[in-house]
Motif scaffolding. Structure first.
Motif, PDB file in Angstrom:
ATOM      1  N   GLU A   3       0.835  -1.301  -0.066  1.00 43.27           N
ATOM      2  CA  GLU A   3       0.020  -0.100  -0.082  1.00 43.27           C
ATOM      3  C   GLU A   3       1.232   1.419  -0.051  1.00 43.27           C
ATOM      4  OE1 GLU A   3      -3.484   0.290   2.674  1.00 43.27           O
ATOM      5  OE2 GLU A   3      -3.750  -1.657   2.236  1.00 43.27           O
ATOM      6  N   VAL A   4       2.088   1.434   0.952  1.00 43.60           N
ATOM      7  CA  VAL A   4       2.777   2.523   1.008  1.00 43.60           C
ATOM      8  C   VAL A   4       3.392   2.716  -0.464  1.00 43.60           C
ATOM      9  CG1 VAL A   4       4.983   3.297   1.840  1.00 43.60           C
ATOM     10  CG2 VAL A   4       3.236   1.912   3.495  1.00 43.60           C
ATOM     11  N   ILE A   5       3.862   1.666  -1.225  1.00 47.69           N
ATOM     12  CA  ILE A   5       4.588   1.853  -2.432  1.00 47.69           C
ATOM     13  C   ILE A   5       3.331   2.530  -3.383  1.00 47.69           C
ATOM     14  CG2 ILE A   5       5.548   0.458  -4.443  1.00 47.69           C
ATOM     15  CD1 ILE A   5       7.250   0.336  -1.668  1.00 47.69           C
ATOM     16  N   TYR A   6       2.136   1.991  -3.445  1.00 46.65           N
ATOM     17  CA  TYR A   6       1.270   2.355  -4.404  1.00 46.65           C
ATOM     18  C   TYR A   6       0.903   3.851  -4.101  1.00 46.65           C
ATOM     19  CZ  TYR A   6      -3.304   3.115  -6.434  1.00 46.65           C
ATOM     20  OH  TYR A   6      -4.219   3.924  -7.376  1.00 46.65           O
ATOM     21  N   GLU A   7       0.800   4.414  -2.728  1.00 47.17           N
ATOM     22  CA  GLU A   7       0.497   5.451  -2.384  1.00 47.17           C
ATOM     23  C   GLU A   7       1.699   6.474  -2.968  1.00 47.17           C
ATOM     24  OE1 GLU A   7      -2.211   6.151  -0.880  1.00 47.17           O
ATOM     25  OE2 GLU A   7      -1.919   8.347  -0.336  1.00 47.17           O
ATOM     26  N   ILE A   8       2.825   6.168  -2.863  1.00 47.17           N
ATOM     27  CA  ILE A   8       4.069   6.870  -3.270  1.00 47.17           C
ATOM     28  C   ILE A   8       3.967   7.391  -4.717  1.00 47.17           C
ATOM     29  CG2 ILE A   8       6.530   7.141  -3.661  1.00 47.17           C
ATOM     30  CD1 ILE A   8       6.883   5.470  -1.033  1.00 47.17           C
ATOM     31  N   CYS A   9       3.696   6.142  -5.552  1.00 49.40           N
ATOM     32  CA  CYS A   9       3.571   6.290  -7.059  1.00 49.40           C
ATOM     33  C   CYS A   9       2.448   7.076  -7.283  1.00 49.40           C
ATOM     34  CB  CYS A   9       3.551   4.907  -7.675  1.00 49.40           C
ATOM     35  SG  CYS A   9       5.061   3.832  -7.220  1.00 49.40           S
ATOM     36  N   LYS A  10       1.390   6.816  -6.668  1.00 50.48           N
ATOM     37  CA  LYS A  10       0.287   7.721  -6.687  1.00 50.48           C
ATOM     38  C   LYS A  10       0.315   9.276  -6.591  1.00 50.48           C
ATOM     39  CE  LYS A  10      -3.684   7.963  -4.393  1.00 50.48           C
ATOM     40  NZ  LYS A  10      -4.796   7.583  -3.538  1.00 50.48           N
ATOM     41  N   GLU A  11       1.009   9.471  -5.529  1.00 47.44           N
ATOM     42  CA  GLU A  11       0.873  10.720  -5.047  1.00 47.44           C
ATOM     43  C   GLU A  11       2.151  11.319  -6.092  1.00 47.44           C
ATOM     44  OE1 GLU A  11      -0.237  13.027  -2.548  1.00 47.44           O
ATOM     45  OE2 GLU A  11      -1.814  11.455  -2.449  1.00 47.44           O
ATOM     46  N   ALA A  12       3.016  10.656  -6.585  1.00 42.18           N
ATOM     47  CA  ALA A  12       4.134  11.259  -7.615  1.00 42.18           C
ATOM     48  C   ALA A  12       3.398  11.797  -8.867  1.00 42.18           C
ATOM     49  CB  ALA A  12       4.922   9.930  -7.798  1.00 42.18           C
ATOM     50  N   ARG A  13       2.486  11.203  -9.106  1.00 46.65           N
ATOM     51  CA  ARG A  13       1.669  11.748 -10.526  1.00 46.65           C
ATOM     52  C   ARG A  13       1.582  13.223 -10.415  1.00 46.65           C
ATOM     53  NH1 ARG A  13      -3.165   7.444  -9.990  1.00 46.65           N
ATOM     54  NH2 ARG A  13      -1.830   5.723 -10.043  1.00 46.65           N
ATOM     55  N   LYS A  14       1.179  14.018  -9.304  1.00 45.85           N
ATOM     56  CA  LYS A  14       1.093  15.143  -9.210  1.00 45.85           C
ATOM     57  C   LYS A  14       2.243  15.937  -9.616  1.00 45.85           C
ATOM     58  CE  LYS A  14      -2.186  14.663  -5.391  1.00 45.85           C
ATOM     59  NZ  LYS A  14      -2.263  14.421  -3.908  1.00 45.85           N
ATOM     60  N   LEU A  15       3.301  15.342  -9.854  1.00 45.13           N
ATOM     61  CA  LEU A  15       4.667  15.943  -9.810  1.00 45.13           C
ATOM     62  C   LEU A  15       5.147  15.709 -11.304  1.00 45.13           C
ATOM     63  CD1 LEU A  15       6.447  15.882  -6.613  1.00 45.13           C
ATOM     64  CD2 LEU A  15       5.493  17.988  -7.472  1.00 45.13           C
ATOM     65  N   TYR A  16       4.462  14.938 -11.982  1.00 54.04           N
ATOM     66  CA  TYR A  16       4.846  14.549 -13.459  1.00 54.04           C
ATOM     67  C   TYR A  16       5.077  15.576 -14.167  1.00 54.04           C
ATOM     68  CZ  TYR A  16       3.794   9.570 -13.055  1.00 54.04           C
ATOM     69  OH  TYR A  16       3.163   8.170 -12.736  1.00 54.04           O
ATOM     70  N   GLY A  17       6.108  15.731 -15.194  1.00 49.66           N
ATOM     71  CA  GLY A  17       6.483  16.716 -15.951  1.00 49.66           C
ATOM     72  C   GLY A  17       7.254  18.036 -15.085  1.00 49.66           C
ATOM     73  N   LYS A  18       7.210  17.905 -13.741  1.00 53.22           N
ATOM     74  CA  LYS A  18       8.062  18.718 -12.998  1.00 53.22           C
ATOM     75  C   LYS A  18       9.392  18.456 -12.530  1.00 53.22           C
ATOM     76  CE  LYS A  18       4.263  21.229 -12.465  1.00 53.22           C
ATOM     77  NZ  LYS A  18       4.051  22.448 -13.530  1.00 53.22           N
ATOM     78  N   HIS A  19      10.577  19.513 -12.950  1.00 54.38           N
ATOM     79  CA  HIS A  19      11.690  19.310 -12.587  1.00 54.38           C
ATOM     80  C   HIS A  19      12.015  19.888 -11.363  1.00 54.38           C
ATOM     81  CE1 HIS A  19      15.843  18.933 -14.947  1.00 54.38           C
ATOM     82  NE2 HIS A  19      15.631  18.244 -13.961  1.00 54.38           N
ATOM     83  N   ILE A  20      12.562  18.904 -10.562  1.00 51.92           N
ATOM     84  CA  ILE A  20      12.763  19.646  -8.942  1.00 51.92           C
ATOM     85  C   ILE A  20      14.504  19.721  -8.886  1.00 51.92           C
ATOM     86  CG2 ILE A  20      12.483  19.277  -6.544  1.00 51.92           C
ATOM     87  CD1 ILE A  20       9.890  18.999  -8.180  1.00 51.92           C
ATOM     88  N   LEU A  21      14.869  20.762  -8.259  1.00 47.81           N
ATOM     89  CA  LEU A  21      16.275  20.701  -8.003  1.00 47.81           C
ATOM     90  C   LEU A  21      16.652  20.954  -6.534  1.00 47.81           C
ATOM     91  CD1 LEU A  21      19.224  21.024  -9.102  1.00 47.81           C
ATOM     92  CD2 LEU A  21      18.954  23.496  -9.008  1.00 47.81           C
ATOM     93  N   SER A  48      17.507   9.683  -5.671  1.00 50.05           N
ATOM     94  CA  SER A  48      17.471   8.517  -6.734  1.00 50.05           C
ATOM     95  C   SER A  48      15.829   7.817  -6.586  1.00 50.05           C
ATOM     96  CB  SER A  48      18.423   7.439  -6.158  1.00 50.05           C
ATOM     97  OG  SER A  48      18.287   6.135  -6.886  1.00 50.05           O
ATOM     98  N   LEU A  49      15.376   7.872  -5.620  1.00 49.12           N
ATOM     99  CA  LEU A  49      13.915   7.086  -5.570  1.00 49.12           C
ATOM    100  C   LEU A  49      13.027   8.379  -6.142  1.00 49.12           C
ATOM    101  CD1 LEU A  49      13.274   5.311  -2.352  1.00 49.12           C
ATOM    102  CD2 LEU A  49      13.345   4.590  -4.357  1.00 49.12           C
ATOM    103  N   MET A  50      13.245   9.569  -5.990  1.00 47.47           N
ATOM    104  CA  MET A  50      12.255  10.387  -6.667  1.00 47.47           C
ATOM    105  C   MET A  50      12.247  10.257  -8.226  1.00 47.47           C
ATOM    106  SD  MET A  50      10.522  12.595  -4.599  1.00 47.47           S
ATOM    107  CE  MET A  50      10.422  14.267  -5.047  1.00 47.47           C
ATOM    108  N   ASN A  51      13.594  10.264  -8.832  1.00 43.34           N
ATOM    109  CA  ASN A  51      13.646   9.940 -10.075  1.00 43.34           C
ATOM    110  C   ASN A  51      12.872   8.597 -10.369  1.00 43.34           C
ATOM    111  OD1 ASN A  51      15.226  12.053 -11.558  1.00 43.34           O
ATOM    112  ND2 ASN A  51      16.361  11.645  -9.706  1.00 43.34           N
ATOM    113  N   ASP A  52      13.027   7.503  -9.629  1.00 41.91           N
ATOM    114  CA  ASP A  52      12.566   6.322  -9.885  1.00 41.91           C
ATOM    115  C   ASP A  52      11.052   6.373 -10.145  1.00 41.91           C
ATOM    116  OD1 ASP A  52      12.885   3.340 -10.495  1.00 41.91           O
ATOM    117  OD2 ASP A  52      11.691   3.072  -8.396  1.00 41.91           O
ATOM    118  N   VAL A  53      10.474   7.205  -9.207  1.00 39.71           N
ATOM    119  CA  VAL A  53       8.966   7.186  -9.273  1.00 39.71           C
ATOM    120  C   VAL A  53       8.402   8.237 -10.362  1.00 39.71           C
ATOM    121  CG1 VAL A  53       8.812   6.273  -6.895  1.00 39.71           C
ATOM    122  CG2 VAL A  53       8.717   8.740  -7.187  1.00 39.71           C
ATOM    123  N   GLY A  54       9.370   8.760 -10.949  1.00 39.84           N
ATOM    124  CA  GLY A  54       8.801   9.701 -12.074  1.00 39.84           C
ATOM    125  C   GLY A  54       9.027  11.001 -11.969  1.00 39.84           C
TER     126      GLY A  54
END
Ligand code: UDP
Length: 402
Positions: A15-33, A53-59
């Motif tokens: 569940e935790v893994i799914y939640e992270i991937c789901k929330e990450a969608r909100k940041l698709y296309g954004k470039h964080i520094l 590393s993990l942020m990049n992995d989740v898109g």
């Protein structure tokens, strides 16, 4: 090492893994520094190396840049860091000017066209002044800000006011005199990093041998930069008292962070103070950076100490608790967020050398109690201070700006 989010399934569940991937969608296309000032040594580098590393992995495209500075620059920023934690500072125009100059130079050749910028700690704080600001900037402060030197705080505040948000490690570090929105975000550890992953006995033994650490006596350890706030001198005092009651060995492991120029001075002081004990092999000082050694040492220790006088959060405590070790630590900064006194470790007032020694002796004499505390400590870390929870919080806070 490259990380994949699914590697954490066994530890935190689907569940935790799914939640992270789901929330990450909100940041698709954004470039964080992220910008900080060291790639190794200390808690910030630890958090970034795993988290980016993990942020990049989740898109979520996430970059990491390191502010370049001369030794003089880092001497000054270390003083600012100390002053933010309440110490007096001789605050000259020259210090301010080198601080500003270094940031200005870096800005000149570091082009930023990202969507959200996260600046860590005081070293790169003024960078914001040297860009045409086109996106939200967040100042992520890892320092204990509960009692800053007023002069330095006022100076740094002139930059902080340009930021869109300030993220601190503890509710207590929020500042009343800062109009900028302030949020709390707890640091975290990566259970799969070489510093925290389970190690086979054979690897533990190999590393202890490699660093000439005998295991004929129980080991007490503190893993921390040689820094006055980590009070290695106090640890030696505690050890001397413990040693009067029980035969044991102290290992102080403290590689120097690149942005921490005071480490050599403190190391030499400790070496002088503990000279006879070092000679007899009862105290071992280690200055080499080696994650597996830290892991092996924490796993071997009978008791882990963290006798800090100030502590932003104290990832070393988190690391030891995750390894189900009994920890005796100062009741300062972020440590009480991690340890419930008498249940998942012991909290002692930072200058109470005897109190520390009594607790260490008690835990060494009562291994069952020590083991029980260790188990509870591990549970707390699993619930609150793993990278997966950190990632989720990060993504959610960043999404507010997306
Ligand atoms: N650390 C290390 N080797 C050392 C000393 C420290 O790898 O010799 C690591 C430690 O394991 C932890 C981090 O540096 O991951 C220290 O973080 P903490 O929050 O405890 O303190 P900070 O150094 O950021 O003040």
């Amino acid at each position: 090492m490259r990380r994949y989010i699914e590697d954490y399934r066994d530890i935190v569940g689907d569940e935790v893994i799914y939640e992270i991937c789901k929330e990450a969608r909100k940041l698709y296309g954004k470039h964080i520094l992220h910008i900080n000032s060291t790639y190794q040594g200390g808690g910030v580098a630890e958090i970034l190396s795993a988290g980016v590393s993990l942020m990049n992995d989740v898109g979520v495209d996430t970059g990491w840049r390191i502010l370049h500075g001369s030794p003089d620059f880092f001497t000054i920023t270390k003083k600012f860091h100390n002053a933010l934690q309440g110490e007096h500072i001789h605050f000259t125009e020259m210090k301010k000017s080198l601080y500003m100059q270094t940031n200005e130079e870096f800005a000149q050749y570091t082009h930023i066209n990202h969507d959200i910028i996260v600046v860590h700690d005081p070293q790169p704080l003024p960078l914001i002044r040297f860009y045409k600001k086109k996106q939200p900037w967040i100042w992520r402060c890892h320092v204990d800000l509960s009692n800053p030197n007023p002069e330095v705080w006022d100076f740094l505040k002139s930059f902080i006011l340009r930021y869109d948000a300030v993220w601190v490690s503890n509710e207590k570090y929020k500042s009343d005199d800062l109009p900028v929105e302030q949020r709390v975000i707890h640091p975290f550890i990566d259970p799969l990093s070489s510093k925290n992953i389970e190690l086979p006995e054979s690897v533990i033994k190999k590393y202890l041998r490699k660093f000439s650490i005998p295991t004929d006596k129980p080991i007490i350890t503190q893993v921390s930069r040689f820094d006055k706030w980590k009070d290695p001198m106090g640890v030696v005092e505690v050890f001397k008292l413990v040693k009067e009651e029980m035969d044991c060995r102290l290992v102080l492991c403290g590689s120097a962070a690149r942005d921490d120029p005071e480490a050599t001075v403190i190391y030499e002081e400790v070496r002088r103070k503990a000279k006879p004990l070092i000679k007899s092999g009862d105290v071992i000082l280690i200055t080499r950076e080696n994650n597996i050694l830290v892991n092996a040492l924490q796993r071997t220790a009978a008791v882990v100490l963290q006798k800090s006088l100030r502590e932003g959060f104290g990832l070393t405590v988190t690391e030891a608790l995750w390894k189900a070790k009994p920890v005796v630590a100062s009741n300062v900064g972020g440590i009480p967020l991690q340890i419930e006194d008498g249940k998942s470790g012991y909290l002692v007032e930072p200058n109470d050398v005897e109190g520390f020694a009594d607790r260490v002796i008690e835990l060494m004499q009562k291994p069952e109690k020590a083991a029980q505390m260790g188990r509870r400590g591990r549970k707390t870390v699993k619930e609150k201070f793993l990278i997966t929870r950190g990632l989720l919080e990060h993504i959610r806070l960043l999404s507010e700006f997306a």
